[in-house]
Design a protein around this motif. Structure first.
Motif, short mmCIF file in Angstrom:
data_model
loop_
_atom_site.label_atom_id
_atom_site.label_comp_id
_atom_site.label_asym_id
_atom_site.label_seq_id
_atom_site.Cartn_x
_atom_site.Cartn_y
_atom_site.Cartn_z
N LYS A 166 57.05 65.03 72.44
CA LYS A 166 56.84 66.91 73.36
C LYS A 166 56.11 67.00 71.67
O LYS A 166 54.96 67.66 71.78
N GLN A 167 56.54 66.71 70.58
CA GLN A 167 55.11 67.48 69.39
C GLN A 167 54.17 66.66 68.64
O GLN A 167 53.47 67.76 69.43
N TYR A 168 53.98 65.87 69.85
CA TYR A 168 52.42 64.91 69.55
C TYR A 168 51.53 66.22 71.08
O TYR A 168 50.18 66.67 70.52
N ALA A 169 52.31 66.91 71.92
CA ALA A 169 51.53 67.50 73.02
C ALA A 169 51.38 68.94 72.73
O ALA A 169 50.41 69.30 72.77
N HIS A 170 52.06 69.79 71.69
CA HIS A 170 51.82 70.57 70.64
C HIS A 170 51.57 70.65 70.36
O HIS A 170 50.45 71.50 69.55
N TRP A 171 50.72 69.43 69.14
CA TRP A 171 50.33 69.73 67.87
C TRP A 171 49.05 69.40 68.55
O TRP A 171 47.99 69.91 67.99
N GLN A 172 48.87 68.75 69.44
CA GLN A 172 46.95 68.31 69.94
C GLN A 172 46.42 70.00 70.46
O GLN A 172 45.56 69.73 70.09
N LYS A 173 47.33 69.97 71.36
CA LYS A 173 46.93 71.35 71.74
C LYS A 173 46.84 73.11 70.42
O LYS A 173 45.76 73.34 70.12
N THR A 174 47.82 72.76 69.08
CA THR A 174 47.49 74.11 68.71
C THR A 174 46.57 73.43 67.43
O THR A 174 45.89 74.55 67.16
N THR A 175 46.21 72.13 67.38
CA THR A 175 45.09 71.65 66.36
C THR A 175 43.94 72.04 67.46
O THR A 175 42.60 72.13 66.67
N THR A 176 43.56 71.90 68.82
CA THR A 176 42.19 71.95 69.17
C THR A 176 42.13 73.58 69.25
O THR A 176 41.09 74.09 69.78
N THR A 177 43.15 74.80 69.12
CA THR A 177 42.55 75.97 69.09
C THR A 177 42.94 76.39 68.45
O THR A 177 43.54 78.09 68.79
N LEU A 178 43.65 76.31 66.75
CA LEU A 178 43.81 77.73 66.08
C LEU A 178 42.66 78.41 65.76
O LEU A 178 41.66 77.76 65.99
N ALA A 179 42.86 79.79 65.91
CA ALA A 179 42.37 80.64 65.37
C ALA A 179 41.72 80.72 63.92
O ALA A 179 40.55 80.85 63.68
N LYS A 180 42.35 79.77 62.87
CA LYS A 180 42.08 80.33 61.58
C LYS A 180 42.73 78.63 61.61
O LYS A 180 43.84 78.41 61.20
N LEU A 181 41.17 77.80 60.70
CA LEU A 181 41.49 76.33 60.52
C LEU A 181 42.43 76.67 58.61
O LEU A 181 42.51 77.44 58.25
N PRO A 182 43.66 75.76 58.46
CA PRO A 182 44.37 75.81 57.51
C PRO A 182 44.04 75.40 56.05
O PRO A 182 42.85 74.96 56.42
N LYS A 183 44.28 75.58 54.72
CA LYS A 183 43.36 75.93 53.97
C LYS A 183 44.49 75.20 52.97
O LYS A 183 45.47 75.55 52.75
#
Length: 320
Positions: A166-183
């Protein structure tokens, strides 16, 4: 018949010797301070483990430094003082119980990893302190001790496997659609493209039950193929990704919940103050930047410093 010039020539070695002697005696008074504060929270470990640590590590990594007579002579003393002061800052077995249990495990794993890599004990220190040498049998004892900290794996732990999926699916989705990459606090931005890079090695943290895959960008891969890895060329970037280990019902080990991703970016000019590398770490699937200030990079450099002879890189790449 002696001339004034011949007398001067004969006296010259004596004068030079006297100057050198005076200089040697003078530097004996230039002494960085080495003190042995009280031992307040010493490590407790099995006798065979404690014996190895005391013999090989305590001179630089405890408040029980034992200076031999030859350690007391400058300029040797300066070098020893540097080892002791730096060693205690990074790891001090005399203050061990002041660390959180997770930090204790991480410190011991790091120590054993550096010993296995040949980075510790420091070679010039071991050269004049041969008793600090760690044999293969010593290393196996330390590895076995640290391995005992590893969380027990439950084959077919359905809850853990489902949570990881479940976490991996969520991670894949959020890291490909991030509006602003963390710094990170030192300005390095999360690099999502590492998932398209080639794998160059894997490591296992047997102290905390995690597994890691190290990816290299195209510049790193080219350097490996051309045997140009010491030093690595500018532009080389590594991404080390950590997951929990999960054991399925058949006993196979695979990745579980995502823990973090760490980057090393080579630029010997831009990152000259941090050993020529830029460092960054993003934790959990929320990609939270590590550290409270930009000085978190001091931790990274301190950890990798013993590997300066391999351009500060721990894990040797798999040949491509």
């Amino acid at each position: 018949m002696n001339t004034p010039n011949s007398n001067l020539f004969k006296r010259k070695p004596i004068v030079i010797g006297a100057i050198l002697l005076i200089g040697f005696l003078s530097i004996q008074f230039i002494r960085p301070q080495i003190t042995n504060p009280p031992v307040t929270a010493e490590i407790e470990a099995p006798t065979e483990v404690k014996s190895i640590l005391t013999r090989a590590c305590y001179d630089c990594h405890s408040n029980e430094t034992n200076l031999r007579w030859y350690d007391q002579i400058s300029p040797v003393y300066w070098r020893v003082a540097g080892h002791v002061n730096t060693g205690r800052k990074h790891l001090n077995f005399s203050n061990w119980k002041n660390l959180a249990p997770a930090d204790q495990k991480a410190m011991l794993w790091e120590a054993v990893n550096q010993i296995a890599a040949g980075a510790m004990p420091i070679k010039d220190y071991e050269l004049v302190h041969p008793s600090a040498a760690i044999s293969k049998s010593d290393l196996e004892i330390l590895k076995k001790y640290v391995s005992s900290f590893s969380p027990k794996q439950i084959p077919g732990d359905t809850a853990k496997i489902n949570a990881a999926d479940k976490q991996y699916a969520h991670w894949q989705k959020t890291t490909t659609t991030l509006a602003k990459l963390p710094k990170a606090l030192n300005g390095i931005t999360y690099i999502p493209d590492y998932k398209n890079w080639e794998t160059i090695s894997t490591t296992e943290r047997f102290d905390n039950g995690t597994m890691r895959v190290i990816f290299g960008n195209p510049i790193a891969i080219k350097a490996i193929r051309e045997h140009h890895i010491n030093p690595w060329p500018n532009g080389t970037t590594f991404a080390k990704v950590a997951w929990d280990q999960v054991t399925d019902k058949d006993g196979n080990i695979h990745t579980g919940a995502f823990k973090q991703v760490e980057y090393m970016i080579k630029d010997d000019k831009k990152y000259a103050s941090t050993a020529g590398w830029g460092w960054a770490r993003f934790k959990t699937d929320k990609l939270v930047p590590y550290g409270k200030t930009a000085l978190f990079t001091n931790e990274c450099v301190s950890c990798h410093k013993p590997l300066s002879n391999t351009d500060f890189v721990f894990t040797s790449p798999i040949e491509h």
